[in-house]
Motif scaffolding. Structure first.
Motif, PDB file in Angstrom:
ATOM      1  N   PRO A  29      -3.042  -5.340  -3.934  1.00  0.00           N
ATOM      2  CA  PRO A  29      -3.462  -4.186  -3.124  1.00  0.00           C
ATOM      3  C   PRO A  29      -4.136  -4.628  -1.838  1.00  0.00           C
ATOM      4  CG  PRO A  29      -4.948  -4.516  -4.979  1.00  0.00           C
ATOM      5  CD  PRO A  29      -3.823  -5.484  -5.168  1.00  0.00           C
TER       6      PRO A  29
ATOM      7  N   ILE B 299       3.998   3.256  -4.827  1.00  0.00           N
ATOM      8  CA  ILE B 299       3.668   2.218  -5.809  1.00  0.00           C
ATOM      9  C   ILE B 299       3.088   2.856  -7.058  1.00  0.00           C
ATOM     10  CG2 ILE B 299       2.443   0.046  -6.170  1.00  0.00           C
ATOM     11  CD1 ILE B 299       2.049   0.061  -3.059  1.00  0.00           C
ATOM     12  N   ASN B 300       3.605   2.437  -8.182  1.00  0.00           N
ATOM     13  CA  ASN B 300       3.036   2.814  -9.480  1.00  0.00           C
ATOM     14  C   ASN B 300       2.306   1.584 -10.022  1.00  0.00           C
ATOM     15  OD1 ASN B 300       2.359   3.809 -11.965  1.00  0.00           O
ATOM     16  ND2 ASN B 300       4.467   3.936 -12.731  1.00  0.00           N
ATOM     17  N   TRP B 301       1.006   1.542  -9.786  1.00  0.00           N
ATOM     18  CA  TRP B 301       0.229   0.371 -10.171  1.00  0.00           C
ATOM     19  C   TRP B 301       0.142   0.218 -11.688  1.00  0.00           C
ATOM     20  CZ3 TRP B 301      -0.781  -3.073  -6.550  1.00  0.00           C
ATOM     21  CH2 TRP B 301      -0.855  -2.656  -5.214  1.00  0.00           C
ATOM     22  N   LYS B 302       0.439   1.279 -12.434  1.00  0.00           N
ATOM     23  CA  LYS B 302       0.360   1.200 -13.889  1.00  0.00           C
ATOM     24  C   LYS B 302       1.644   0.663 -14.531  1.00  0.00           C
ATOM     25  CE  LYS B 302      -2.873   5.090 -14.145  1.00  0.00           C
ATOM     26  NZ  LYS B 302      -3.128   6.455 -14.693  1.00  0.00           N
TER      27      LYS B 302
ATOM     28  N   GLY C 195       7.886  -0.532 -10.406  1.00  0.00           N
ATOM     29  CA  GLY C 195       6.788   0.251  -9.842  1.00  0.00           C
ATOM     30  C   GLY C 195       6.904   0.484  -8.364  1.00  0.00           C
TER      31      GLY C 195
ATOM     32  N   TRP D  36       0.855  -1.179   0.000  1.00  0.00           N
ATOM     33  CA  TRP D  36       0.000   0.000   0.000  1.00  0.00           C
ATOM     34  C   TRP D  36       0.893   1.231   0.000  1.00  0.00           C
ATOM     35  CZ3 TRP D  36       0.329  -3.682   3.802  1.00  0.00           C
ATOM     36  CH2 TRP D  36       1.068  -3.336   4.933  1.00  0.00           C
ATOM     37  N   ASP D  37       0.356   2.338  -0.451  1.00  0.00           N
ATOM     38  CA  ASP D  37       1.123   3.592  -0.473  1.00  0.00           C
ATOM     39  C   ASP D  37       1.244   4.153   0.928  1.00  0.00           C
ATOM     40  OD1 ASP D  37       1.922   4.540  -3.216  1.00  0.00           O
ATOM     41  OD2 ASP D  37      -0.190   4.053  -3.603  1.00  0.00           O
TER      42      ASP D  37
ATOM     43  N   PRO E  28       6.458  -4.914 -11.953  1.00  0.00           N
ATOM     44  CA  PRO E  28       6.257  -4.562 -10.538  1.00  0.00           C
ATOM     45  C   PRO E  28       7.529  -4.093  -9.850  1.00  0.00           C
ATOM     46  CG  PRO E  28       5.136  -6.616 -11.072  1.00  0.00           C
ATOM     47  CD  PRO E  28       5.978  -6.264 -12.257  1.00  0.00           C
TER      48      PRO E  28
ATOM     49  N   ASN F 189      -9.270  -1.327  -0.481  1.00  0.00           N
ATOM     50  CA  ASN F 189      -8.275  -0.572  -1.224  1.00  0.00           C
ATOM     51  C   ASN F 189      -8.049   0.791  -0.575  1.00  0.00           C
ATOM     52  OD1 ASN F 189      -6.445  -0.021  -3.198  1.00  0.00           O
ATOM     53  ND2 ASN F 189      -7.939   0.568  -4.747  1.00  0.00           N
TER      54      ASN F 189
ATOM     55  N   LEU G 139       2.233  -7.966  -7.074  1.00  0.00           N
ATOM     56  CA  LEU G 139       1.730  -6.989  -6.108  1.00  0.00           C
ATOM     57  C   LEU G 139       0.228  -7.133  -5.935  1.00  0.00           C
ATOM     58  CD1 LEU G 139       3.785  -3.832  -7.155  1.00  0.00           C
ATOM     59  CD2 LEU G 139       4.381  -5.637  -5.528  1.00  0.00           C
TER      60      LEU G 139
END
Length: 594
Positions: A259, A225-228, A235, A217-218, A232, A263, A257
């Motif tokens: 979440p 985290i860059n989920w895009k 990211g 988690w951020d 991974p 969320n 990864l």
């Protein structure tokens, strides 16, 4: 020979189990000798070296009679000899109090069901040596045993001994191979002299690119985290993000990864009764392999999950807003206490009353002038020292002073869980929305008597992006509490020990301190026990310019006071002129009395 046969026949008729003479069963004797020799090597060269004790389950009594006799022979050779190498617990079930003292269990089984039933009676994972005594095909039984220990118990430290007349073969499992990420097939291994690392070799140093699921988690600065991101590994950023990437490269596994649920939740709550939320609930349900991200080490989590040793420390502090400096007019009154000013005013009034009616003797007048000079010199020196030290209004130095001063506190949702363990914060703390680093923006918008309960790391990360806030914040001198950070795994996970050793080596080489240099540690605010908390640090040129400006501000203030006194004099003079007119008889009467 005939007498022995008659004795054996009589014992059989009386339903008495008797062990036959040794030379009547040479094959069983040879098999017992092979098993005993192998166990002796493990006991002496493996377990005794590390002072490990052994639990032997008496469930072997439920096997076939000939196998029970064989086990008795083996145990007699290993346990009933003088100077036994290791302490042994021989019981049907391990006592819970004794579980913490026993690190190895020795099982004699005939099939997989017996091994599983005995293992279920032990509530934690230990080193497991299984002697398989069966006439059936061994590999299917071994696969079933390894499947239980790997998938149900997460225990990789299991070795199965398969006795032969020529020797004893040892088998373990290697779950991560170049061709498989969860192989449960038995693999023959050489235990050599019975050293612990030969019996239970490390098999997790190279996971051959297999994926491990990680709940993240951020929570800047620990995890970004860059989920895009398509990869991974690319990211992940932040202190814990970099740490996870290093561990993944060292052990050669890829990241999957996951979440947190729900969320956006940071971490999760943990209670001593085993009720968890968020990532810790997901781990207990075995929906992931690891979680990391500023996860505090707590006894509740360590009881129901597997945890590493602490790999980093967090210092929790209270951050306050700096109080403004004194105005120049307050500074003009500061050199003396209010009683001193009252005394000076009284003496001045007496001097004015007495001096208007009676001429003071010269010695008294000289003493008066000298006293005025001393008072004036003391006043000017005090004002000069006060101005150039640039003091600010005092702030509380301890939590007790802050509470008695009527302070209230704000914190983020994740840190709020820490306040539940500190009685002083009960009823005085509110939750600020957003990330932990956002609490400082909320603090600067709050009333002055508000403090932020947070971590030094969060403050340092905030100051990386808002350096100008350094002189608007001050840290309470008293540190509130220290906390440790851990990585968590499902209960009994075999990854915990391997990753814990890796973290220990990384901590010993100072890699955490190296990564933490991305934070603004050198730009941290001062504490409330300094002489001038929140004071700006200037260069030499700036200090000279600032000192000159402060001195001139006092001169301007003194000029303003002089102009004020002059204006009062002019007003009094104008009123005295008006009192000369006939219409202002009341004013004339007042001036005559004055």
């Amino acid at each position: 020979m005939d007498i022995r046969c008659v004795v054996a026949l009589l014992l059989g008729l009386c339903k008495v189990q008797a062990v036959l003479w040794p030379h009547q069963h040479p094959l069983e004797e040879q098999l017992a000798s092979q098993i005993s020799a192998t166990l002796q090597k493990i006991f002496i060269n493996g377990l005794a070296v590390h002072n490990f004790s052994v639990f032997i389950s008496t469930a072997y009594e439920e096997m076939d009679r000939d196998r029970v006799i064989l086990v008795h022979r083996v145990l007699y050779r290993n346990l009933y000899q003088p100077n036994s190498p290791v302490p042994v617990v021989l019981a049907s079930k391990m006592n819970r109090k004794m579980t913490a003292q026993v690190f190895t269990q020795l099982l004699f089984v005939q099939n997989a069901e017996q091994a599983i039933a005995i293992a279920k009676g032990v509530n934690r994972n230990v080193l497991c040596v299984i002697v398989l005594l069966t006439s059936q095909p061994e590999r299917p039984i071994m696969t079933k045993i390894f499947t239980y220990f790997m998938q149900e118990r997460y225990n990789i430290n299991v070795v199965i001994l398969a006795p032969r007349l020529q020797g004893v073969l040892a088998f373990n499992v290697r779950p991560y191979t170049p061709t498989s990420c969860l192989s449960l097939d038995p693999v023959e291994t050489d235990i050599k002299d019975g050293d612990l690392w030969d019996v239970f070799p490390s098999r997790l140093k190279n996971l051959h690119g297999c994926p491990l699921s990680v709940i993240v988690w951020d929570i800047p600065p620990y995890m970004r985290i860059n989920w895009k991101s398509s990869d991974p590994m690319d990211g992940l950023d932040g202190l814990d993000g970099r740490l996870l990437r290093i561990v993944a490269r060292k052990m050669n596994f890829t990241l999957k990864l996951i979440p947190n649920e729900p969320n956006g939740l940071i971490g999760g709550s943990s209670f001593i009764n085993g009720t968890f939320t968020g990532a810790y609930k997901m781990l207990r349900e075995r929906r992931a392999n690891i979680t990391i991200g500023c996860a505090a080490c707590t006894p509740e989590r360590s009881t129901f999950l597997e945890a590493t040793s602490p790999y980093s420390q967090m210092a929790y502090i209270i951050v306050l807003q700096t109080r403004g400096g004194y105005s120049i007019y307050e500074v003009m009154l500061f050199p003396f206490e209010k009683y001193t000013w009252l005394l000076l005013s009284t003496i001045l009034g007496l001097h004015w009353i007495v001096g208007s009616r009676w001429r003071m003797p010269s010695p008294i007048l000289a003493g008066w002038m000298l006293w005025i000079f001393v008072i004036r010199a003391s006043y000017e020196a005090s004002v000069f020292n006060f101005i150039h030290n640039s003091p600010v209004k005092p702030s509380p130095r301890t939590l007790e002073q802050a509470l008695s001063g009527g302070f209230r506190f704000i914190t983020d949702h994740a840190t709020y869980r820490m306040t539940l363990q500190i009685p002083s914060f009960q009823g005085k703390t509110s939750i600020s929305a957003g990330q932990p680093v956002d609490v400082f923006d909320a603090l600067l918008k709050s009333p002055w008597k508000t403090g932020a309960f947070t971590s030094r790391a969060f403050l340092a990360d905030h100051l990386v992006r808002h350096r100008k806030h350094r002189n608007q914040l001050v840290i309470l001198a008293e540190k509130i509490v220290d906390n440790m950070l851990c990585m968590y795994f499902p209960h009994g996970s075999y990854f915990a020990w391997e990753i814990n050793n890796l973290l220990f080596n990384m901590r010993s080489f100072g890699i955490f301190q190296h990564h933490s240099q991305i934070l603004a540690w050198n730009n941290m605010p001062t504490t409330t026990d300094t002489n001038s908390p929140g004071k700006t640090i200037h260069s030499s040129k700036e200090s000279a310019a600032t000192g000159f400006a402060e001195s001139m501000s006092f001169v301007v203030a003194a000029l303003n006071c002089l102009m004020g006194a002059l204006c009062v004099s002019i007003v009094v003079f104008g009123l005295e002129l008006l009192s000369q007119r006939r219409r202002w008889t009341g004013l004339a009467w007042l001036f005559e009395r004055v």
